[in-house]
Design a protein around this motif. Structure first.
Motif, short mmCIF file in Angstrom:
data_model
loop_
_atom_site.label_atom_id
_atom_site.label_comp_id
_atom_site.label_asym_id
_atom_site.label_seq_id
_atom_site.Cartn_x
_atom_site.Cartn_y
_atom_site.Cartn_z
N ALA A 191 0.81 -1.22 0.00
CA ALA A 191 0.00 0.00 0.00
C ALA A 191 0.84 1.26 0.00
CB ALA A 191 -0.95 -0.01 1.19
N ALA A 192 2.10 1.17 0.46
CA ALA A 192 2.98 2.34 0.48
C ALA A 192 3.68 2.54 -0.86
CB ALA A 192 4.02 2.18 1.59
N GLY A 193 3.48 1.62 -1.80
CA GLY A 193 4.10 1.75 -3.12
C GLY A 193 5.43 1.03 -3.26
N ASN A 194 5.84 0.31 -2.23
CA ASN A 194 7.08 -0.44 -2.29
C ASN A 194 6.89 -1.74 -3.07
OD1 ASN A 194 8.46 1.37 -0.43
ND2 ASN A 194 7.15 0.45 1.14
N GLN A 195 7.81 -2.04 -3.97
CA GLN A 195 7.73 -3.30 -4.69
C GLN A 195 8.06 -4.43 -3.73
OE1 GLN A 195 9.72 -3.36 -8.48
NE2 GLN A 195 9.66 -5.58 -8.58
N VAL A 196 7.19 -5.43 -3.70
CA VAL A 196 7.37 -6.56 -2.79
C VAL A 196 7.26 -7.88 -3.53
CG1 VAL A 196 6.69 -5.38 -0.69
CG2 VAL A 196 4.93 -6.42 -2.11
#
Length: 89
Positions: free
Chosen positions: A84-89
């Motif tokens: 949700a924070a935009g970090n690629q996971v």
């Protein structure tokens, strides 16, 4: 070339049931697809078991390894997931 994308458009404007009261094929197919979308929105599992087919931008998956929901950002290839924070996971 198949991309895993599928259209989930509106059913036709034809009658929803036939003369015997059974759902017509176009409506039954649409309901089935909408049911699938509802189920997919509740899907969860490990990072290794993330869905790889029938993906759409924004599709949610609860990743139990990370302990948070992740979302499809690109259907690829490769498929890209973000939190949700935009970090690629």
């Amino acid at each position: 070339m198949a991309t895993g994308r599928q259209s989930f458009g509106e059913p036709s404007t034809a009658p929803l049931v036939d003369k015997d009261g059974n759902a017509v094929q176009a409506f039954a197919t649409w309901v089935s697809r909408m049911t699938f979308i509802g189920q997919a929105a509740q899907q969860s599992g490990t990072t290794a078991n993330r869905p790889t087919a029938i993906l759409w931008i924004g599709r949610q998956y609860y990743d139990t390894d990370l302990g948070l929901p992740v979302y499809v950002d690109s259907v690829g290839p490769p498929v890209v997931w973000h939190d949700a924070a935009g970090n690629q996971v």
